[in-house]
Design an enzyme around this catalytic site. Structure first.
Site, PDB file in Angstrom:
ATOM      1  N   GLY A 178     -11.789  -4.537   2.709  1.00  0.00           N
ATOM      2  CA  GLY A 178     -11.450  -5.769   2.017  1.00  0.00           C
ATOM      3  C   GLY A 178     -11.605  -6.976   2.916  1.00  0.00           C
ATOM      4  N   SER A 179     -11.945  -8.120   2.328  1.00  0.00           N
ATOM      5  CA  SER A 179     -12.003  -9.366   3.093  1.00  0.00           C
ATOM      6  C   SER A 179     -10.586  -9.866   3.369  1.00  0.00           C
ATOM      7  CB  SER A 179     -12.794 -10.418   2.317  1.00  0.00           C
ATOM      8  OG  SER A 179     -14.153 -10.048   2.230  1.00  0.00           O
ATOM      9  N   GLY A 180     -10.489 -10.874   4.212  1.00  0.00           N
ATOM     10  CA  GLY A 180      -9.192 -11.453   4.550  1.00  0.00           C
ATOM     11  C   GLY A 180      -8.736 -11.086   5.954  1.00  0.00           C
ATOM     12  N   HIS A 181      -9.570 -10.298   6.666  1.00  0.00           N
ATOM     13  CA  HIS A 181      -9.215  -9.866   8.028  1.00  0.00           C
ATOM     14  C   HIS A 181     -10.144 -10.464   9.078  1.00  0.00           C
ATOM     15  CE1 HIS A 181      -6.664  -7.097   5.904  1.00  0.00           C
ATOM     16  NE2 HIS A 181      -7.693  -6.459   5.376  1.00  0.00           N
TER      17      HIS A 181
ATOM     18  N   ASP B 260     -10.872   2.499   0.587  1.00  0.00           N
ATOM     19  CA  ASP B 260     -11.987   2.495   1.541  1.00  0.00           C
ATOM     20  C   ASP B 260     -12.494   3.908   1.790  1.00  0.00           C
ATOM     21  OD1 ASP B 260     -11.827  -0.254   1.863  1.00  0.00           O
ATOM     22  OD2 ASP B 260     -10.604  -0.151   3.670  1.00  0.00           O
TER      23      ASP B 260
ATOM     24  N   HIS C 243      -2.122  -5.829   5.145  1.00  0.00           N
ATOM     25  CA  HIS C 243      -2.093  -6.428   3.812  1.00  0.00           C
ATOM     26  C   HIS C 243      -0.679  -6.855   3.444  1.00  0.00           C
ATOM     27  CE1 HIS C 243      -5.189  -3.245   3.997  1.00  0.00           C
ATOM     28  NE2 HIS C 243      -5.944  -4.213   3.554  1.00  0.00           N
TER      29      HIS C 243
ATOM     30  N   LYS D  27     -11.592   2.236   7.965  1.00  0.00           N
ATOM     31  CA  LYS D  27     -10.138   2.118   8.166  1.00  0.00           C
ATOM     32  C   LYS D  27      -9.435   2.980   7.122  1.00  0.00           C
ATOM     33  CE  LYS D  27      -9.613  -2.470   7.927  1.00  0.00           C
ATOM     34  NZ  LYS D  27     -10.916  -2.772   7.294  1.00  0.00           N
TER      35      LYS D  27
END
Lengths: 332, 332
Positions: free
Chosen positions: B53-56, B109, B218, B104
């Site tokens: 996921g994006s945001g990292h 994922d 998250h 991860k």
């Protein structure tokens, strides 16, 4: 206030201890509160120093190293370093070719660097000063007479540092620094205020649906408050404000920095960069180099600043020269 | 919610457009939503990809380049990429020597990378997978069965990337990646929750005087909530938690990362690093390399994570190998 600190009054000293532990290439003088290249001074090389209040990291301590600063002088958070500190750094980097001070245009910094330069002159050290005042948002502000010094400081430190690395004179290093400042414009927008450890609460009140347009790096007021806008419109305000003060024409080349003020995710900075790149392309301006990330921050402020430098062959060559610092590194 | 975005549903696509504009060394496939080295694939070199996921950010897109990833596959914010995306990236970096997936340990994922690996196998591409599950805080969590994958991902990508760059086989590249994961432990502490663009409000409620000890990237719950503590005590909790799960002895060597989760000033990370360094020195552990900064973030979360890798000669050699990516760069 929630921060990873122990006591507010120990923040800068303890952070410097962390820098000392993390970076053996740097010599941290905890007593004088200065960060110096461990291999300084260099005989015959101009020494380059900068400093100012802490809270803007990686500026300045993160830019000490080959091809950039020889020393940084951090004051307490948002507080100018004192003349004795600046003098100690000046002496530590003097290799006989003189020292250049890069000073952001804030009243306290200007005064204390000036006093340090006079004290250094008494000791026989030639000091040239470069005043950075690139923020086009306002003419005067709560912390400054004249324009504030912000993002262009990174460009001045990199480019003057590269010229110093080539063995240029103090006068020439200072001259290229002044030329970078003249050719640069910056503009910042805040979504939130930042909280200093000493104050323990946000530095100003900003309603949940408003932004501060033209904010300073200490949370100084900007031009106006507006309702929150899409990123595309915010990017346009920043680009137009800079180009109005520092005009560029089709065919001009630019070095651009989209900078986070500390609390803004990289994802958002890249959205902004995409808009800035499109706007400059529309204006016929070619971006030859860019930085996207946190380079000059305001503690935990959610916000962004844009800096645009109108570059020429010499400035581009010096930008591309090797740099090895904790905050900026390439070519070596 | 105040963010530099246009519409929540466009965040990842528009950020990728910004990455494309900023980094000509990278090829951004906006349709498949993948970031690939512009010079990939490399005949005979194992292709290395990661995603999630994006945001990292900078993870994973900021680690695409020489000596690290060949491609990154960003999903929407905090959402796994889909198998077709992962398959497209796998094909884009396959130079005939196979492809290694670095995954991860989050349920979505793991499932989607597994499906993509099977689809790739149907196309005759050998895929090895490395599962990263270094977070020692909790055994299971809201997003995962088993331990979560966090900071060690940066170490796995760097070290496996260096071995791939040397021409090793897919089996060997995957093996060194698994070895790095086994030898790593991470632990995170949040001061605030993060806000996803889609939700528009903080992901959890945390009282003004409490911290989440052992938080996930998250915002998943950790071990417990506690009253805010001095940085020194927080550093000790993180170090002790990691060493309890991944013991180290006097004379051992470590690569250490003190990572900001997005909203934490560098000044605070250096204070934490100073304490971590002192605690490891007390344990007789030598820190041979370290990162201090934002490497794997949780949007705008104020928080920190610590990752400790027990290193040996081979891992240290591979860590020191040249790397040229937007987020990590040295030696070239």
């Amino acid at each position: 206030m929630k921060k990873f600190i122990n006591a507010p009054e120990d923040v800068v000293r303890e952070a410097l201890a962390g820098v000392a532990a993390a970076h053996p290439d740097l010599r941290v003088d905890l007593e004088n509160q200065i960060i110096v290249r461990s291999d300084a001074p260099f005989s015959g090389k101009v020494g380059l120093i900068s400093g100012g209040g802490s809270g803007h990291e990686p500026l300045h301590g993160g830019f000490v190293g080959r091809g950039m600063l020889d020393a940084a002088v951090p004051g307490e958070v948002f507080t100018s370093p004192v003349p004795d500190q600046i003098l100690a750094a000046t002496k530590a980097v003097d290799g006989g070719a003189g020292v250049v001070h890069i000073v952001k245009n804030y009243t306290g910094d200007v005064m204390n660097f000036q006093m340090a330069a006079e004290l250094a002159a008494d000791d026989g050290i030639t000091v040239e000063s470069v005043l950075v005042d690139d923020d086009v948002a306002v003419e005067d502000s709560t912390w400054t007479a004249g324009r504030r010094g912000t993002g262009a400081t990174v460009f001045v430190e990199k480019i003057a540092g590269a010229l110093a690395d080539e063995g240029a004179s103090a006068a020439d290093v200072a001259a290229v620094g002044r030329r970078v400042n003249e050719a640069s414009g910056s503009f910042a927008v805040a979504l939130t205020a930042c909280t200093t450890p000493a104050a323990g609460k946000p530095g100003f009140d900003l309603p949940e649906d408003e932004i501060e347009v033209g904010v300073g790096i200490h949370g100084e007021p900007g031009r106006r408050r507006e309702k929150l806008k899409p990123a595309k419109e915010i990017a346009a305000i920043a680009v137009e404000s800079i180009l109005a003060a520092k005009p560029m024409a089709g065919g001009d080349r630019a070095i651009v920095m989209v900078n986070g003020l500390g609390g803004t995710p990289l994802l958002e900075l890249y959205i902004l960069y995409g808009h800035v790149a499109a706007l400059l392309a529309d204006a016929g301006v070619e971006i030859v180099h860019k930085l996207v990330g946190n380079y000059i921050t305001s503690l935990d402020m959610a916000g962004m600043s844009l800096t645009i430098l109108k570059a020429d062959d010499e400035l581009i060559r010096l930008w591309e020269a090797p740099v090895v610092t904790p905050g900026l590194r390439w070519g070596a």
